[in-house]
Design a protein around this motif. Structure first.
Motif, PDB file in Angstrom:
ATOM      1  N   HIS B 156       2.633  11.897   8.383  1.00  0.00           N
ATOM      2  CA  HIS B 156       3.021  11.524   7.025  1.00  0.00           C
ATOM      3  C   HIS B 156       2.271  10.307   6.498  1.00  0.00           C
ATOM      4  O   HIS B 156       2.389   9.968   5.330  1.00  0.00           O
ATOM      5  CB  HIS B 156       4.532  11.253   6.966  1.00  0.00           C
ATOM      6  CG  HIS B 156       4.933   9.967   7.643  1.00  0.00           C
ATOM      7  ND1 HIS B 156       5.178   9.880   8.990  1.00  0.00           N
ATOM      8  CD2 HIS B 156       5.107   8.709   7.150  1.00  0.00           C
ATOM      9  CE1 HIS B 156       5.495   8.630   9.306  1.00  0.00           C
ATOM     10  NE2 HIS B 156       5.456   7.900   8.213  1.00  0.00           N
ATOM     11  N   ARG B 157       1.506   9.637   7.341  1.00  0.00           N
ATOM     12  CA  ARG B 157       0.878   8.390   6.892  1.00  0.00           C
ATOM     13  C   ARG B 157      -0.530   8.639   6.353  1.00  0.00           C
ATOM     14  O   ARG B 157      -1.206   9.584   6.749  1.00  0.00           O
ATOM     15  CB  ARG B 157       0.809   7.388   8.043  1.00  0.00           C
ATOM     16  CG  ARG B 157       2.149   6.713   8.327  1.00  0.00           C
ATOM     17  CD  ARG B 157       1.989   5.663   9.402  1.00  0.00           C
ATOM     18  NE  ARG B 157       1.038   4.621   9.014  1.00  0.00           N
ATOM     19  CZ  ARG B 157       1.383   3.485   8.416  1.00  0.00           C
ATOM     20  NH1 ARG B 157       2.637   3.221   8.173  1.00  0.00           N
ATOM     21  NH2 ARG B 157       0.456   2.595   8.104  1.00  0.00           N
ATOM     22  N   SER B 158      -0.977   7.737   5.488  1.00  0.00           N
ATOM     23  CA  SER B 158      -2.320   7.895   4.944  1.00  0.00           C
ATOM     24  C   SER B 158      -3.329   7.071   5.744  1.00  0.00           C
ATOM     25  O   SER B 158      -4.528   7.243   5.596  1.00  0.00           O
ATOM     26  CB  SER B 158      -2.337   7.490   3.481  1.00  0.00           C
ATOM     27  OG  SER B 158      -1.881   6.152   3.379  1.00  0.00           O
ATOM     28  N   ASP B 159      -2.858   6.142   6.548  1.00  0.00           N
ATOM     29  CA  ASP B 159      -3.802   5.405   7.406  1.00  0.00           C
ATOM     30  C   ASP B 159      -3.096   5.003   8.694  1.00  0.00           C
ATOM     31  O   ASP B 159      -1.929   5.347   8.917  1.00  0.00           O
ATOM     32  CB  ASP B 159      -4.377   4.182   6.684  1.00  0.00           C
ATOM     33  CG  ASP B 159      -3.321   3.095   6.464  1.00  0.00           C
ATOM     34  OD1 ASP B 159      -2.236   3.171   7.078  1.00  0.00           O
ATOM     35  OD2 ASP B 159      -3.580   2.175   5.667  1.00  0.00           O
ATOM     36  N   ASN B 160      -3.843   4.292   9.545  1.00  0.00           N
ATOM     37  CA  ASN B 160      -3.282   3.911  10.845  1.00  0.00           C
ATOM     38  C   ASN B 160      -3.010   2.412  10.954  1.00  0.00           C
ATOM     39  O   ASN B 160      -2.834   1.905  12.057  1.00  0.00           O
ATOM     40  CB  ASN B 160      -4.243   4.341  11.959  1.00  0.00           C
ATOM     41  CG  ASN B 160      -4.269   5.846  12.121  1.00  0.00           C
ATOM     42  OD1 ASN B 160      -3.220   6.489  12.187  1.00  0.00           O
ATOM     43  ND2 ASN B 160      -5.463   6.423  12.163  1.00  0.00           N
ATOM     44  N   ILE B 161      -3.003   1.720   9.836  1.00  0.00           N
ATOM     45  CA  ILE B 161      -2.820   0.264   9.914  1.00  0.00           C
ATOM     46  C   ILE B 161      -1.322  -0.052  10.021  1.00  0.00           C
ATOM     47  O   ILE B 161      -0.582   0.010   9.040  1.00  0.00           O
ATOM     48  CB  ILE B 161      -3.426  -0.461   8.693  1.00  0.00           C
ATOM     49  CG1 ILE B 161      -4.885  -0.033   8.469  1.00  0.00           C
ATOM     50  CG2 ILE B 161      -3.323  -1.978   8.862  1.00  0.00           C
ATOM     51  CD1 ILE B 161      -5.821  -0.295   9.638  1.00  0.00           C
ATOM     52  N   ALA B 162      -0.911  -0.415  11.217  1.00  0.00           N
ATOM     53  CA  ALA B 162       0.500  -0.714  11.452  1.00  0.00           C
ATOM     54  C   ALA B 162       0.851  -2.109  10.935  1.00  0.00           C
ATOM     55  O   ALA B 162       1.990  -2.361  10.538  1.00  0.00           O
ATOM     56  CB  ALA B 162       0.809  -0.623  12.940  1.00  0.00           C
ATOM     57  N   ALA B 163      -0.125  -3.000  10.962  1.00  0.00           N
ATOM     58  CA  ALA B 163       0.087  -4.353  10.443  1.00  0.00           C
ATOM     59  C   ALA B 163      -1.269  -5.020  10.295  1.00  0.00           C
ATOM     60  O   ALA B 163      -2.228  -4.673  10.979  1.00  0.00           O
ATOM     61  CB  ALA B 163       0.963  -5.176  11.385  1.00  0.00           C
ATOM     62  N   ARG B 164      -1.304  -5.960   9.375  1.00  0.00           N
ATOM     63  CA  ARG B 164      -2.526  -6.733   9.141  1.00  0.00           C
ATOM     64  C   ARG B 164      -2.106  -8.189   9.226  1.00  0.00           C
ATOM     65  O   ARG B 164      -1.200  -8.615   8.524  1.00  0.00           O
ATOM     66  CB  ARG B 164      -3.031  -6.397   7.734  1.00  0.00           C
ATOM     67  CG  ARG B 164      -4.467  -6.713   7.444  1.00  0.00           C
ATOM     68  CD  ARG B 164      -4.786  -6.357   5.995  1.00  0.00           C
ATOM     69  NE  ARG B 164      -4.926  -4.924   5.788  1.00  0.00           N
ATOM     70  CZ  ARG B 164      -6.079  -4.269   5.918  1.00  0.00           C
ATOM     71  NH1 ARG B 164      -7.174  -4.908   6.245  1.00  0.00           N
ATOM     72  NH2 ARG B 164      -6.135  -2.971   5.693  1.00  0.00           N
ATOM     73  N   ILE B 165      -2.718  -8.932  10.112  1.00  0.00           N
ATOM     74  CA  ILE B 165      -2.294 -10.324  10.338  1.00  0.00           C
ATOM     75  C   ILE B 165      -3.493 -11.246  10.142  1.00  0.00           C
ATOM     76  O   ILE B 165      -4.549 -11.025  10.725  1.00  0.00           O
ATOM     77  CB  ILE B 165      -1.759 -10.497  11.785  1.00  0.00           C
ATOM     78  CG1 ILE B 165      -0.595  -9.530  12.068  1.00  0.00           C
ATOM     79  CG2 ILE B 165      -1.321 -11.934  12.039  1.00  0.00           C
ATOM     80  CD1 ILE B 165      -0.244  -9.411  13.552  1.00  0.00           C
TER      81      ILE B 165
END
Ligand code: FES
Ligand code: FES
Lengths: 163, 784
Positions: B156-165
């Protein structure tokens, strides 16, 4: 699954039991005889946690079927200390040298070393480490175990020299 | 009695039972009528579940129930396991469901469970479950998972970025403008997996009469598991009890709450019988969380003297498919990078990336080994470029002791500024190089090279935030028998906690350590708790025990003082008695006082004294306390086979005041062994479809007695000003810089080949390939 009757001696006591042919000796000791001191860490013969003495030899109880132990004499970690709880010199040395942390691998190491120090009581460090490489410990980094074993080997040499 | 236990190498109180095989690990606990669970797991890294057929399995002998997601009670439908550590940087807090419902996202994810009379029968039936999986595109590789057109780990997601720090401070652009030298590196790292010798284990027992659920689990955080169970099952706090009995090692992965723990508890409640699940090693390698790949792309600016001016770069962290513990590991990595060095400007962008692999969470060192590896590789490359000795470049950049406490300029994961509270970093390094014979090594090395032997030395420094809050608590109680009982909710996995806790209380009451009993890891003994991780117990529980024991000791003195009509400070405690000092007269045993204060008719308590010789204290540290150290490794490399032998290993370690040096050294030595694994052996391998291919201990190699030497350990004690004991954590320092020191030593040994190593672990075949590449480059240069 059809069961087989087996009779064996465990820690000096004769025992008879019915076992499924597929049950390995480790599970049999742990779950049928309730000797939970023998631990299971991998069930594929690599970690050595399940080591017990079978007819005097250190054996991986996860790699031997219980039915194969019919007629055998088995010693587990519970059979090492004296009846009154007095620890063996090896167990004492383990405590002194902090040779255990979680203690899960410990029964396997104690059994492996019981045989090793019986057969080669004056073993030197390099050889000892090679022999011990069949038992895995994730906690201690092995130093305490090696020191404890060498202390027992040294005590043997001192005794021999005194003779 | 005048013995002080604090600081003495006291033998462990845990040992006698364990040495006799009388420990009680989860699988040793047997309840009548227990059913055994076996899980049906995904064979695909990413797939849609189109249907599940459980009928054949249900018909198998000895099977009592077979459950897929749809068979679970309504209250858990659609629910995911509680995210343990939320963070605003998280784009979508995806954790696992107890059983996957529509989609599986890594190999080994559980989709159904069989409950049978024995594990054998349960496994037989699990084979009969038919799942219609429709394979989906796989996000298998960290670097490509961030590409714009990458397959997504969750459909269901459009990308794989779980978090950006983003972290950093100072003017990085100016630093690079002013630089006399700039070094760069691309550093892929891989740390592998936990592999405690006891795998995961859980036993749940629902009591239908009381409606209560008791769960035994080989967990590092019984209170965390209780919280997650309460959330999932919507049960009252008071109806839940979690016990961590003897636990056979943890190292981080046993900190998580796992689907199996939840499912076993649910099954016990549904069926009204005890249910047990004992993980096997294959399951451990497939499904227990790991802490794995990071890819650092970094630049370091230096002046002409080798002083660091700034560092900037990007780090990718492979999160795996879920975020059970948030983004703790990559966050810690990002704030650990500066280490013990003065770093005037720093900028790091971290991308936490979903892939179709087992989730990653903290493992011994928790993100720090990667940061230390990165910093130390950059320093080695800078030293080589400037023609400086590798220890010398470090010496020029270490934070001097006068500048303690030292504020780095970053915020730690506890939300507090990173402030190094105490430590003497230059002294630690100086001691390490002295003990390792660093200055005379070059001569030995040249002589060895001439004989065709490749020896090298490597050095690495680290700083570790330990003793994190928010808090941990402990209760001290003097029982009517006169014995002292300590209770804390945090578990123990072999660190020797009972011994060090008893040491602290024994000193406070002036009794022998044998008069103290310690209970750990039972949520029934203390209502709230955090857990055994992040080298935090000595600081938090140790301080709690010190405070609560002092409160009870004071109460004993007050009662005895009232009884004998003397001032409180005239009472002294000795051998389990409270007596009037300097007189042969009045004395009372702890037992008598305990019986009186717990409600003895005819005895009134002195004014203002509450009943019971009991006190609970929760210690909440103001911030993390920072341990540090320096490691020097000496290795010999066989360039033909790529085999590395560690010849010497020197550790200088500063964890503040040591309660028990025997145990601290055990932690360090064990940690070094783990670090050796990370440097040379341990690698979870996956194929291009993210199928794990290292699924036994014959494929995934752990360090053994033959490749772990005894570390030569030296202590420096810089007491922490932040807690009453002056202690810092000691559990992970052995691991953190080990891979950095060892890889540096390997590179040093192979200087004649011109090999540069920017990765860990470095396996023999890879080392041979690097040597071949270097030779080919050399040949090409000669041809040109
Ligand atoms: S359990 Fe038998 S060798 Fe590991
Ligand atoms: S003491 Fe924990 S595995 Fe050896």
């Amino acid at each position: 699954m059809a069961k087989h009757s087996i009779t064996l001696t465990v820690n000096g006591k004769s025992t008879s039991a019915e076992v499924e042919p597929r049950v390995h000796l480790g599970d049999f000791l742990r779950h049928q005889l309730n000797l939970t001191g023998t631990h299971i860490g991998c069930e594929h013969g690599v970690c050595g946690a399940c080591t017990v003495l079978v007819n005097g030899d250190a054996v991986r109880s996860c790699l031997m079927l219980a039915v194969q132990a019919d007629g055998a004499e088995v010693v587990t970690v519970e059979g090492l200390a004296a009846e009154d709880g007095t620890l063996t010199p090896l167990q004492e040395a383990f405590r002194k040298h902090h040779a255990l942390q979680c203690g899960f691998c410990t029964p396997g190491f104690l059994i492996t070393l019981t045989q090793l120090l019986r057969d080669r009581p004056d073993i030197e460090e390099e050889e000892l480490r090679r022999e011990l490489s069949g038992n895995l410990c994730r906690c201690t980094g092995y130093s305490g175990i090696v020191k404890a074993a060498l202390e027992v080997a040294q005590a043997f040499r001192t005794r021999e020299a005194a003779r | 009695m005048t013995t002080r236990f604090f600081g003495a190498p006291v033998q462990r109180v845990e040992d006698p039972t364990l040495l006799k095989g009388e420990g009680r690990f989860t699988d040793d606990i047997k309840l009548p009528g227990t059913l055994h669970a076996a899980f049906v797991r995904s064979p695909f890294a990413h797939a849609r579940i189109n249907g599940i057929d459980l009928e054949a399995a249900r018909a198998m002998p000895g099977v009592k129930a077979v459950l897929a997601a749809a068979d679970l009670p309504d209250v858990v439908q659609g629910k995911r396991i509680l995210l343990q550590v939320p963070n605003p940087a998280i784009t979508e807090p995806i954790t696992q469901m107890p059983l996957a419902r529509d989609e599986v996202c890594f190999v080994g994810e559980p989709v159904a469970v069989v409950l049978a009379e024995s594990r054998h029968l349960a496994e037989d039936a699990a084979e009969m479950v038919i799942v219609d999986f429709e394979p989906l595109p796989v996000a298998a590789d960290l670097a490509s998972a961030v590409e714009p057109d990458a397959a997504t780990a969750h459909a269901h997601r459009s990308d794989n970025i779980a978090a950006r720090i983003q972290v950093g401070y100072g003017d990085v652009a100016a630093a690079f403008q002013a630089a006399a030298h700039v070094v760069t590196a691309r550093i892929p790292q891989h740390r592998g997996t936990g592999n405690p010798i006891e795998c995961r284990a859980v036993l749940a027992d629902f009591n239908a009469v009381h409606g209560t659920l008791t769960v035994w689990s080989a967990t590092q955080a019984p209170h965390g598991l209780k919280r997650a169970l309460g959330d999932m099952l919507e049960m009252a706090d008071t109806d839940l009890r979690v016990i961590a009995p003897d636990v056979g090692g943890g190292f981080g992965p046993k900190l998580q709450v796992y689907p199996e723990e939840i499912v076993v508890a649910i099954a016990s409640r549904m069926l009204g019988v005890p249910v047990k699940w004992i993980e096997d090693r294959r399951e451990h390698l497939l499904t227990t969380v790991q802490e794995r790949d990071q890819l650092w792309t970094m630049r370091m600016a230096l002046d002409a003297e080798g002083k660091i001016l700034g560092i900037s770069g990007q780090m990718l962290h492979d999160q795996g498919a879920y975020l059970p513990w948030g983004v703790i590991s990559p966050y810690i990595s990002s704030v650990t990078l500066p280490g013990p060095y003065i770093l005037p400007a720093y900028k790091l962008e971290t991308l936490v990336v979903f892939t179709n692999k087992v989730p990653t969470t903290p493992l011994r060192g928790a993100g720090r080994p990667q940061a230390v590896f990165t910093m130390e590789r950059l320093l080695d490359h800078a030293a080589d470029e400037l023609g400086l000795d590798r220890a010398e470049i470090r010496r020029r950049n270490l934070i001097p002791t006068e500048r303690m406490p030292y504020a780095v300029g970053l915020t730690f994961r506890d939300g507090k500024p990173v402030v190094y509270d105490s430590g003497d970093y230059p002294k630690c390094q100086a001691l390490a190089i002295e003990k390792a014979g660093w200055t005379i090594f070059r001569e030995r090395q040249r002589a060895a090279w001439q004989q065709g032997r490749y020896i090298g030395q490597g050095i690495a420094n680290y700083v570790e935030g330990t003793g994190l809050g928010p808090f941990e608590g402990a209760t001290t109680q003097v029982l009517p028998s006169g014995r002292i009982l300590l209770r804390t909710g945090s578990a123990a996995q072999g660190q020797g906690n009972k011994t060090v806790y008893a040491q602290i209380a024994a000193d406070t009451f002036n009794v022998d350590i044998s008069q103290v009993d310690v209970e750990v890891g039972d949520t029934a003994s203390i209502p709230i708790g955090v857990g055994a991780f992040a080298s935090r117990l000595m600081v938090n529980v140790g301080s709690s025990i010190s405070v609560s024991s002092a409160a009870v000791a004071k109460k004993i003195k007050q009662i005895a003082a009232a009884r004998f009509e003397v001032a409180e400070d005239e009472i002294e405690l000795a051998n389990g008695m409270a007596r009037v000092a300097a007189s042969q007269g009045g004395s009372m045993s702890f037992a008598e006082i305990a019986r009186m204060t717990s409600g003895m008719p005819g005895f009134s308590l002195p004014q203002g004294i509450e009943p019971g010789l009991v006190s609970t204290h929760y210690y909440a540290p103001p911030q993390a306390t920072y341990a540090n150290g320096c490691h020097v490794a000496e290795v010999e490399v066989d360039p033909e086979t790529g085999l590395v032998k560690i010849l010497r290993y020197v550790v200088v370690h500063d964890c503040g005041r040591m309660v028990n040096p025997l145990l601290v050294e055990g932690q360090v030595q064990g940690g070094v062994a783990h670090g050796i694994g990370n440097a040379l052996l341990e690698k979870m391998r996956f194929d291009e479809q993210a199928n794990p291919v290292t699924t036994s201990l014959a494929d995934y190699l752990l360090p053994d007695a033959d490749n772990v030497p005894e570390a030569e350990i030296y202590h420096v004690e810089s007491p922490s000003p932040l807690n009453p004991l002056g202690v810092k954590g000691a559990g992970e320092g052995g691991t953190i810089p080990a891979a950095a020191a060892i890889v540096s030593a390997i590179e040093d040994a192979l200087r004649p080949f011109g090999v540069r190593i920017d990765e860990a672990p470095i396996l023999p075949e890879r080392l041979c390939a690097l040597i071949d590449d270097a030779a080919a480059r050399q040949a090409k240069k000669e041809m040109a």
